[in-house]
Structures are given as C-alpha cells and as structure tokens.
Scaffold this motif. Sequence first.
Motif, mmCIF file in Angstrom:
data_model
loop_
_atom_site.group_PDB
_atom_site.id
_atom_site.type_symbol
_atom_site.label_atom_id
_atom_site.label_comp_id
_atom_site.label_asym_id
_atom_site.label_seq_id
_atom_site.Cartn_x
_atom_site.Cartn_y
_atom_site.Cartn_z
ATOM 1 N N TYR A 22 41.882 33.312 38.522
ATOM 2 C CA TYR A 22 41.432 32.253 37.607
ATOM 3 C C TYR A 22 41.981 32.459 36.203
ATOM 4 O O TYR A 22 42.494 31.522 35.571
ATOM 5 C CB TYR A 22 39.901 32.231 37.606
ATOM 6 N N HIS A 63 38.354 35.849 40.167
ATOM 7 C CA HIS A 63 38.306 35.670 38.722
ATOM 8 C C HIS A 63 39.631 36.071 38.066
ATOM 9 O O HIS A 63 40.065 35.443 37.081
ATOM 10 C CB HIS A 63 37.164 36.506 38.111
ATOM 11 N N THR A 89 43.467 26.064 39.065
ATOM 12 C CA THR A 89 42.401 26.762 38.334
ATOM 13 C C THR A 89 41.035 26.296 38.817
ATOM 14 O O THR A 89 40.122 27.104 39.023
ATOM 15 C CB THR A 89 42.539 26.513 36.820
ATOM 16 N N THR A 143 39.984 27.906 42.045
ATOM 17 C CA THR A 143 39.457 29.268 41.881
ATOM 18 C C THR A 143 38.040 29.236 41.322
ATOM 19 O O THR A 143 37.207 30.069 41.694
ATOM 20 C CB THR A 143 40.362 30.117 40.964
ATOM 21 N N ILE A 144 37.763 28.274 40.436
ATOM 22 C CA ILE A 144 36.404 28.132 39.900
ATOM 23 C C ILE A 144 35.424 27.860 41.035
ATOM 24 O O ILE A 144 34.347 28.463 41.109
ATOM 25 C CB ILE A 144 36.343 27.008 38.853
ATOM 26 N N LEU A 172 44.425 29.907 34.410
ATOM 27 C CA LEU A 172 43.943 29.263 33.189
ATOM 28 C C LEU A 172 44.915 29.500 32.036
ATOM 29 O O LEU A 172 45.170 28.591 31.232
ATOM 30 C CB LEU A 172 42.553 29.796 32.834
ATOM 31 N N TYR A 212 34.915 31.192 43.131
ATOM 32 C CA TYR A 212 34.033 32.236 42.580
ATOM 33 C C TYR A 212 32.619 31.721 42.343
ATOM 34 O O TYR A 212 31.665 32.505 42.359
ATOM 35 C CB TYR A 212 34.627 32.898 41.337
#
Length: 281
Positions: free
Chosen positions: A72, A69, A151, A154-155, A76, A158
């Motif tokens: 992320y 996160h 990004t 990473t989404i 982001l 997680y």
Amino acid sequence: MTPAVIAAVLLAAVTHASWNAIAHRITDKLVGFTLIGGGGALIGFAMILFTSVPAAGAWPYLLASAAVHIAYYVLLMRSFRLGDFGQAYPIARGTAPLVVTVLAAVFAHEVPDSWTAAGVAVSCAGLTGVALWGLRGSRPDWAAIAAAVATGLTIAGYTVLDGLGVRASGSSFGYIAWLMALQGLAVPAYAALRWRGATVAKLRPFALLGLLGSALSVAAYALVLWAQTRAALAPIAALRESSIIVGAAIGAVFFKERFGAPRIAAAGLLVVGIGLMLHTG
C-alpha cells in the motif's frame, strides 16, 4: 453503529486525510513515507511496552496485513507522484468500500442488509464522482488512475485482514502497536540502503512535518481498528471514506486543485450513502 463508533470513524477520516496531505506535501515521496513509516514504527514499539501481546490467532492476519500495508505504501507513493492529491486520494479510498463489502461477506460472513448495500453503492458513486472531477486536463492519466485503483485494492485487503485480526487479538491497542512496529520498518530500511550516509541530511528538513504525519497515521488507524471490534466491516469502510471530502477540500485550499459544483454534487451523494448505511429501519 453506535454514536461512539460513528464519531471514532469520522475522526479517523479527518486525521487520515490530514496525514495523506502531509505525505503529498513533502516533495520527495520517499522522504515523506520514510518519516511517516519510521515514526509510526517508533510509536508502535513504544506502545508495545504498555499493551498486551495479541493472541496467537491474530498473528497470521497481522503478518499478512503488514505485508499488504507495505505494498500500500509503495503504491500510494506512486499515486502521489503521478496524480493530483484531489484525484489520487479519492480514487484510492473510493475503490475500497465495494471490495470490502464483498470480502467481508465471503470471509467474515457479514452479508449487508438492503440499506447498507444501497448506502455502500451510493457512497461509491459519490466517491467516484469526486475522483473523476479531479482529473487534470481533458484526458485521463491512466497510469495515475491505475496506481490509485491498485492502492484501493490493497486498502480493501488490509481492511478485511485487520478487521478479522483485531477481533481475534484480544487487544485492539496491542494489535495496532505490533502492526505499526512491523509495517513501519520496510520503507525506512529501503531508504537507508538507497541513501547510505545521506539519510539524516535527506530527512532533516521535513522531520517535524513527517513525524506529525506519522502520529496522525497511527491515531487514524487505531480509531478504525477499535471501531472494527464493535461494528461490521463494510459500513465502517464506507463511512471512513468520508475522508475523501476532507481530502478534496485540502486539495482545493492547500494545493490549489479545483473543487467546483460537480464535486459538491458528488460529495452530496456520499452523504446520502452514509445516511442509508446508518438507517436502522
């Protein structure tokens, strides 16, 4: 997915697009994410007082997710600096569902049936269309696109970690409380070191807006985590990305980014994909 799960994920989609729009609206991205992350940490610590501690088996997932996160948030912030909201948000969110489908099949043994697989594929086509028709100018900004795709990865990471972690936790609210408390400290700590004595002055002008974003962020992810305890990860990930339509509309209305017929057609593909995922045979 039951009607309650569908409603929770759709509500999460709206709240998620809203907090991302708030983060984009705050010109200094470090200020925005410091307020959103710090506010989320405060909410998490408050929730800890009233929730159960996650079971031991959930902690490896929880700690790994907190680290992902943080990555992320960094990516982001970079995406929002480089690209339009109506471009960065759809690409970041649209990358995730297909990757989640693969990871969920490998690590959670959730192999999608033909309807779900078709729905995820069609949804991703729609999401890609919404993203590409948000491009600024005649040439793609590859730096912005790369940051948004990273990004999205990473989404996906997680999403799977938290899907497995929350199921092992014994308490979805306890899991979200500890996750928010742990992940939310990193960006404010970095900002405080960077700004030193100027932290309060930097944050004050945007404090209310940023804290609203933090509340929306926690609510959005709490809804998703609850849903992940009751349905498979891939369709939830794809349904959640209906937030892209909300995000594109926010970009058009509030940030004056174009939203023409091609994007409407791409949005229609997303709706068809969601319908396929919800097909019960």
